[in-house]
Design an enzyme around this catalytic site. Structure first.
Site, PDB file in Angstrom:
ATOM      1  N   GLN A  84      57.746  38.521  82.785  1.00 50.92           N
ATOM      2  CA  GLN A  84      57.391  37.325  83.567  1.00 50.92           C
ATOM      3  C   GLN A  84      58.587  36.824  84.376  1.00 50.92           C
ATOM      4  O   GLN A  84      58.408  36.287  85.472  1.00 50.92           O
ATOM      5  CB  GLN A  84      56.847  36.220  82.659  1.00 50.92           C
ATOM      6  CG  GLN A  84      55.544  36.589  81.957  1.00 50.92           C
ATOM      7  CD  GLN A  84      54.454  37.068  82.915  1.00 50.92           C
ATOM      8  OE1 GLN A  84      54.133  36.407  83.894  1.00 50.92           O
ATOM      9  NE2 GLN A  84      53.885  38.243  82.639  1.00 50.92           N
TER      10      GLN A  84
ATOM     11  N   HIS B 190      58.940  37.606  88.145  1.00 54.85           N
ATOM     12  CA  HIS B 190      58.047  37.065  89.162  1.00 54.85           C
ATOM     13  C   HIS B 190      58.748  36.180  90.177  1.00 54.85           C
ATOM     14  O   HIS B 190      58.370  36.140  91.345  1.00 54.85           O
ATOM     15  CB  HIS B 190      56.948  36.222  88.511  1.00 54.85           C
ATOM     16  CG  HIS B 190      55.749  37.017  88.134  1.00 54.85           C
ATOM     17  ND1 HIS B 190      54.982  37.685  89.045  1.00 54.85           N
ATOM     18  CD2 HIS B 190      55.191  37.268  86.925  1.00 54.85           C
ATOM     19  CE1 HIS B 190      53.997  38.309  88.426  1.00 54.85           C
ATOM     20  NE2 HIS B 190      54.102  38.072  87.137  1.00 54.85           N
TER      21      HIS B 190
ATOM     22  N   GLU C 247      52.490  28.331  79.930  1.00 56.64           N
ATOM     23  CA  GLU C 247      51.394  29.079  80.558  1.00 56.64           C
ATOM     24  C   GLU C 247      50.927  30.252  79.680  1.00 56.64           C
ATOM     25  O   GLU C 247      49.777  30.340  79.286  1.00 56.64           O
ATOM     26  CB  GLU C 247      51.874  29.590  81.925  1.00 56.64           C
ATOM     27  CG  GLU C 247      50.794  30.356  82.647  1.00 56.64           C
ATOM     28  CD  GLU C 247      51.330  31.157  83.815  1.00 56.64           C
ATOM     29  OE1 GLU C 247      52.564  31.339  83.927  1.00 56.64           O
ATOM     30  OE2 GLU C 247      50.508  31.629  84.606  1.00 56.64           O
ATOM     31  N   HIS C 248      51.857  31.192  79.410  1.00 54.97           N
ATOM     32  CA  HIS C 248      51.516  32.341  78.549  1.00 54.97           C
ATOM     33  C   HIS C 248      52.202  32.157  77.204  1.00 54.97           C
ATOM     34  O   HIS C 248      53.430  32.024  77.156  1.00 54.97           O
ATOM     35  CB  HIS C 248      52.050  33.656  79.125  1.00 54.97           C
ATOM     36  CG  HIS C 248      51.563  33.990  80.496  1.00 54.97           C
ATOM     37  ND1 HIS C 248      52.348  33.856  81.620  1.00 54.97           N
ATOM     38  CD2 HIS C 248      50.374  34.473  80.923  1.00 54.97           C
ATOM     39  CE1 HIS C 248      51.666  34.251  82.685  1.00 54.97           C
ATOM     40  NE2 HIS C 248      50.463  34.625  82.288  1.00 54.97           N
TER      41      HIS C 248
ATOM     42  N   ASP D 124      47.540  39.845  82.577  1.00 57.52           N
ATOM     43  CA  ASP D 124      47.965  39.792  83.983  1.00 57.52           C
ATOM     44  C   ASP D 124      47.195  40.763  84.861  1.00 57.52           C
ATOM     45  O   ASP D 124      46.868  40.453  86.005  1.00 57.52           O
ATOM     46  CB  ASP D 124      49.436  40.228  84.096  1.00 57.52           C
ATOM     47  CG  ASP D 124      50.406  39.085  83.918  1.00 57.52           C
ATOM     48  OD1 ASP D 124      49.959  37.964  83.676  1.00 57.52           O
ATOM     49  OD2 ASP D 124      51.630  39.354  84.006  1.00 57.52           O
TER      50      ASP D 124
ATOM     51  N   HIS E 262      22.161  -6.186  89.663  1.00 55.34           N
ATOM     52  CA  HIS E 262      21.886  -5.146  88.660  1.00 55.34           C
ATOM     53  C   HIS E 262      20.869  -5.676  87.640  1.00 55.34           C
ATOM     54  O   HIS E 262      19.934  -4.986  87.246  1.00 55.34           O
ATOM     55  CB  HIS E 262      23.159  -4.778  87.875  1.00 55.34           C
ATOM     56  CG  HIS E 262      24.143  -3.938  88.629  1.00 55.34           C
ATOM     57  ND1 HIS E 262      24.853  -4.390  89.699  1.00 55.34           N
ATOM     58  CD2 HIS E 262      24.546  -2.660  88.423  1.00 55.34           C
ATOM     59  CE1 HIS E 262      25.651  -3.448  90.132  1.00 55.34           C
ATOM     60  NE2 HIS E 262      25.487  -2.376  89.372  1.00 55.34           N
TER      61      HIS E 262
END
Ligand SMILES: NC(=O)c1ccc[n+]([C@@H]2O[C@H](COP(=O)([O-])OP(=O)(O)OC[C@H]3O[C@@H](n4cnc5c(N)ncnc54)[C@H](O)[C@@H]3O)[C@@H](O)[C@H]2O)c1
Ligand SMILES: N[C@H](CO)Cc1c[nH]c[nH+]1
Ligand SMILES: [Zn+2]
Length: 438
Positions: free
Chosen positions: A251, A254, A319-320, A353, A412
């Site tokens: 990761q 990236h 995230e992961h 992924d 109402h």
């Protein structure tokens, strides 16, 4: 926390988006909103150094992308698309509307319907992510979205990278545009002469793309903030440091802003993983990015026991989340803040992924505290409805009218009372008791 030791801590762990990025993105979005295609051409020239005549990708470009790939390459992409489709079709089976009579004559329900149009952003600035189109286009089509448009940035030759373009087409995009970053998000939010504006924008990207989605939210829907990659490996003493390092780097490569984190109950695993990382950087073709990510954002936390390690993992809301412990499933119920969880040595993040079928578009920046990743539900709206009979109305009207009386919402109250039966004896005893006096 007193029972954890940081062997490596990121210097600036702030997850706030930089003010400069916010300002730059605001300018880009204003430009696109005011100047449409003209702005898209200028901004593509400025940020991607590309001049294109047409923003929309032509049928001819799509055909060329098909032809540029070998049969094996197409098969790998088709396999990912098929696995993602099957997983999301199964997901759809678990999303249901209903209608039920809650009291006599009081029928309430919900229908689940797709948005009319969606825009999928497919990242491609650093690496043209080839599995990404499956993740945002396929679930939209499975959910039943009529019109799905997709944007990806140009590569050096002025068009979308062939494998990515093939994947966008095969995944089912109705129109494809070659434009990237914040300007792509602006074009799908506001519409331009060439780009069809949509109801909801989905998909991940770099910090400019993510900030643009944040800024257009409200004008259109968005999925959630899905920025630079994050991984947290939760390891005990049985974890293999070589594998842990390999998966952290997968990761880190990236983005320089990617966040690779190790939380472990074993000091040995922590130290050996750090040595492994040093040994493995050199074999990567993406070494520079991975090293920058690790040096700036990497963290190594040693926790006194597994319960503490689990608390730390939940605090990160990563995230992961990759769990590499002796019995990963034992920890599953205690872990609740993550985008997607990968259990055991045989389930690395790279499978999610690229190929296994779950969605890789996942929340970053601690957004996992309140959101999961893309699902078919991302493209669905849950719409409620109600239909009451005269008897049902007689039951509910006094209660509604009493609330109105408390609020002073007189119109109402009259609307509720207009549904009261003329003959009060038709009201239940309880309803007669609370009915507002004339
Ligand atoms: N969270 C998720 O689910 C998820 C999934 C996949 C990818 N990602 C992340 O997406 C990111 C992809 O990054 P990328 O750069 O390849 O993709 P990108 O496609 O989002 O952005 C590329 C575009 O950024 C624009 N840009 C570049 N520099 C700029 C600047 N200085 N000012 C304004 N605009 C600029 C350019 O127009 C370029 O076309 C990675 O960080 C990856 O980790 C996240
Ligand atoms: N890692 C995936 C593609 O390899 C996509 C992703 C998710 N988060 C960040 N990036
Ligand atoms: Zn990845």
């Amino acid at each position: 926390m007193s029972d954890v030791t940081y062997l490596k801590e990121a210097e600036d762990a702030s997850l706030e988006i930089d003010q400069e990025v916010t300002e730059a993105v605001r300018e880009i979005l204003d430009d696109v909103r005011e100047n449409g295609d003209d702005a898209l051409h200028r901004l593509t020239q400025k940020f991607d150094d590309i001049e294109r005549e047409e923003i929309q990708v032509s049928e001819e470009e799509i055909e060329q992308a098909h032809e540029a790939l070998t049969e094996d390459e197409r098969a790998a992409i088709d396999n990912t698309i098929e696995n993602v489709r099957e997983f999301h079709e199964e997901q759809l089976q678990h999303v249901e509307g209903f209608e039920k009579e809650f009291e006599e004559g009081v029928n309430l329900g919900q229908r689940v319907v797709p948005v009319e149009s969606a825009g999928a952003y497919v990242p491609g600035g650093r690496h043209p992510l080839v599995a990404a189109p499956a993740m945002s286009i396929v679930p939209a089509k499975v959910a039943g979205v009529e019109e799905v448009v997709a944007c990806a940035p140009p590569q050096e030759n002025g068009t979308i990278q062939p494998a990515q373009l093939y994947a966008m087409d095969q995944a089912g995009a109705d129109r494809i545009y070659c434009v990237g970053g914040a300007q792509a998000i602006g074009s799908m939010a506001y519409g331009t002469e060439s780009v069809t504006g949509v109801d909801k924008i989905v998909g991940p990207g770099n910090i400019f793309t993510v900030e643009a989605k944040r800024q257009v939210f409200g004008h259109v829907g968005i999925d959630f903030l899905a920025g630079p990659s994050e991984v947290l490996v939760l390891a005990d003493e049985t974890a293999d440091p070589e594998l842990v390092a390999t998966d952290l780097l997968a990761q880190a490569e990236h983005d320089p802003m990617a966040r690779p984190i190790l939380v472990t109950t074993s000091r040995d695993v922590a130290e050996e993983t750090q040595e492994e990382l040093e040994a493995q950087f050199g074999r990567l073709r993406t070494e520079d990015t991975a090293r920058e990510s690790w040096d700036n954002n990497g963290e190594v936390v040693v926790a006194d026991d597994v319960d503490t390690a689990v608390d730390v993992a939940n605090d990160y809301a990563i995230e992961h989340l990759q769990v590499m412990t002796e019995n990963p499933r034992d920890l599953m119920d205690d872990l609740y803040n993550y985008g997607s969880m990968f259990l055991g040595d045989h389930s690395p993040v790279v499978f999610g992924d690229k190929a296994v079928g779950t969605n890789h578009s996942l929340p970053t920046l601690e957004v996992a505290r309140y959101s999961g990743g893309i699902t078919v539900g991302t493209y669905l709206k849950t719409l409620t409805h109600q239909q009451l009979t005269a008897e049902g109305a007689a039951t509910i009207a006094p209660w509604a009218a009493k609330i109105c009386e408390l609020e002073g919402t007189h119109a109402h109250q009259l609307s509720a009372e207009a549904r009261l039966p003329d003959d009060e004896s038709e009201l239940s005893e309880e309803a007669q008791r609370i009915k507002p006096s004339d």
